[in-house]
Design an enzyme around this catalytic site. Sequence first.
Site, PDB file in Angstrom:
ATOM      1  N   ASP A 339       1.545   4.413  22.636  1.00 29.85           N
ATOM      2  CA  ASP A 339       0.374   3.581  22.385  1.00 29.85           C
ATOM      3  C   ASP A 339      -0.912   4.361  22.626  1.00 29.85           C
ATOM      4  OD1 ASP A 339       0.999   3.700  25.151  1.00 29.85           O
ATOM      5  OD2 ASP A 339      -0.335   2.009  25.534  1.00 29.85           O
ATOM      6  N   GLU A 340      -1.974   3.897  22.032  1.00 29.13           N
ATOM      7  CA  GLU A 340      -3.338   4.386  22.291  1.00 29.13           C
ATOM      8  C   GLU A 340      -3.445   5.908  22.271  1.00 29.13           C
ATOM      9  OE1 GLU A 340      -5.121   0.729  24.948  1.00 29.13           O
ATOM     10  OE2 GLU A 340      -3.889   2.215  25.994  1.00 29.13           O
ATOM     11  N   ALA A 341      -2.757   6.523  21.314  1.00 29.03           N
ATOM     12  CA  ALA A 341      -2.821   7.987  21.169  1.00 29.03           C
ATOM     13  C   ALA A 341      -4.011   8.348  20.286  1.00 29.03           C
ATOM     14  CB  ALA A 341      -1.507   8.511  20.583  1.00 29.03           C
TER      15      ALA A 341
END
Length: 534
Positions: A339-341
């Site tokens: 997530d949230e890369a």
Amino acid sequence: MRRNHSTTPRAPRILGSLLLLAAAGVFTLGAAPTARAATPTPLDRVVPAPASVRPGAAPYRITWATRVRVDDSAEVRRIGTYLTGILRPSTGYPLPVTTGPAGRGIQLHLEQGDFGAEGYRLHSDPAGVTITASAPAGLFHGVQTLRQLLPASIEKKTAQPGPWHIAGGTIEDRPRYAYRGAMLDVSRHFFSVDQVKRYIDQLALYKINELHLHLSDDQGWRIAIDSWPRLATYGGSTEVGGGKGGYYTKAQYRDIVSYAASRYLEVVPEIDMPGHTNAALASYAELNCDGQAPPLYTGTEVGFSSLCAPKQVTYDFADDVVRELAALTPGRYLHIGGDEAHSTSHTDYVTFMDRVQPIVAKYGKTVIGWHQLTGAHPAQGALAQYWGLDGTSATEKAQVVKAAQNGTGLILSPADRLYLDMKYTSTTRLGTKWAGYVEVQRSYDWDPGDYLAGAPSSAIQGVEAPLWSETLKTSADIEYMAFPRLPGAAELGWSPASTHDWSSYRLRLAAQAPRWDALGIGYYRSPQVPWPTS
């Protein structure tokens, strides 16, 4: 002299008679005058709601004479010992665990039947209580139901007055979904082995069967890895706000896994990659594309860190970490985050996931990733954990639905429903509000079966309630944010959709409060729930 001679011997005889009456269950010594009239908890008052309830006539009463009869197997005996460990302190009764013939008392029995891997039948009448299942997990879940059918004071560690009635009738029960999870973030703030075990016990009461441990993030690395030792010793040396952090040795992690297994929870370890990796990048400069290690991070921003997808050392690192963690974890799953890369290009993200997923499979585990995994190429059999909102864009939802239609399983954790770290209201001291305020009704009042339009019902593997710890430092913090929302998440995962009704659930939830009080669990007294006044 005659008066003294004739009355003195009568005192021990009277006391002895009273003790015999108490042992027989005629009355309970020290009971309040109103205790004898106590009404047993109805069979349909438990959380999660059972699949089927058939009320009967007279209840069973636990007395000094009660025995706990178990099958002649080590695992069933262990469940019986667990049960008596709860019942003995509060009742004061010996409650021996025996493999003798069936009779009056509590019986735990395995037999072939249509119970599935976790279902059970509980039958109560004046002769006793029998819990029957096809597998030990079912017996254990039945024991949790039995706990809730007894007065809340059964949970106390000192002798209580009773009486200890279990309502008559039959419950037949099995879960709606096989995956019923809770996540604990031990990276933003570190929690000790004992704190994790305390949470495990609370999860078990509501038939949660998956414990997702978020073991790495920008602020801390929490598991010892022999081949990369600085991950824990340096990367684990701090936390949000600059505290001392900490990490689990391999022995401590095994202890958590073993304890969870004894409560029929499977541990799902997560190493978040390729983003949320500052603790790793600070520990080893070679993991950075520029070869320069950043400082340790104690803030709460996200999306600024990334492993270096073009470097081979990144995959050597991933292989070593997955290999060691898989060897420590007997469960089926290994969560790789994803997530949230925001600092990883789409091309690099796809490359990274395409290379790391086979590593997980090589070491015998099934991949779980946050739902951004569906923007790459989910491996066959992989599960995607959806954490979007009701208002997440149609495009993003469509991507997840398409993956589900192509065979990717889904775990539902909508942040504006099941994220336990969301503030209840604007006045909640703990938590965050990026996904909005999440009161108890909002957390409970939705159906996983139709939440993502177009996703096949067969793709929904279950639900999970994550608890992120940016603002949480103590067990009291964990409990205040988890309760009373956690039981609702458990019910969404366990109970048939036909039982789902907020108006009745809020009454059953309110009835849990005395049990939390007895267990020392602090909770948010939501105005949406009619809590007991005394």
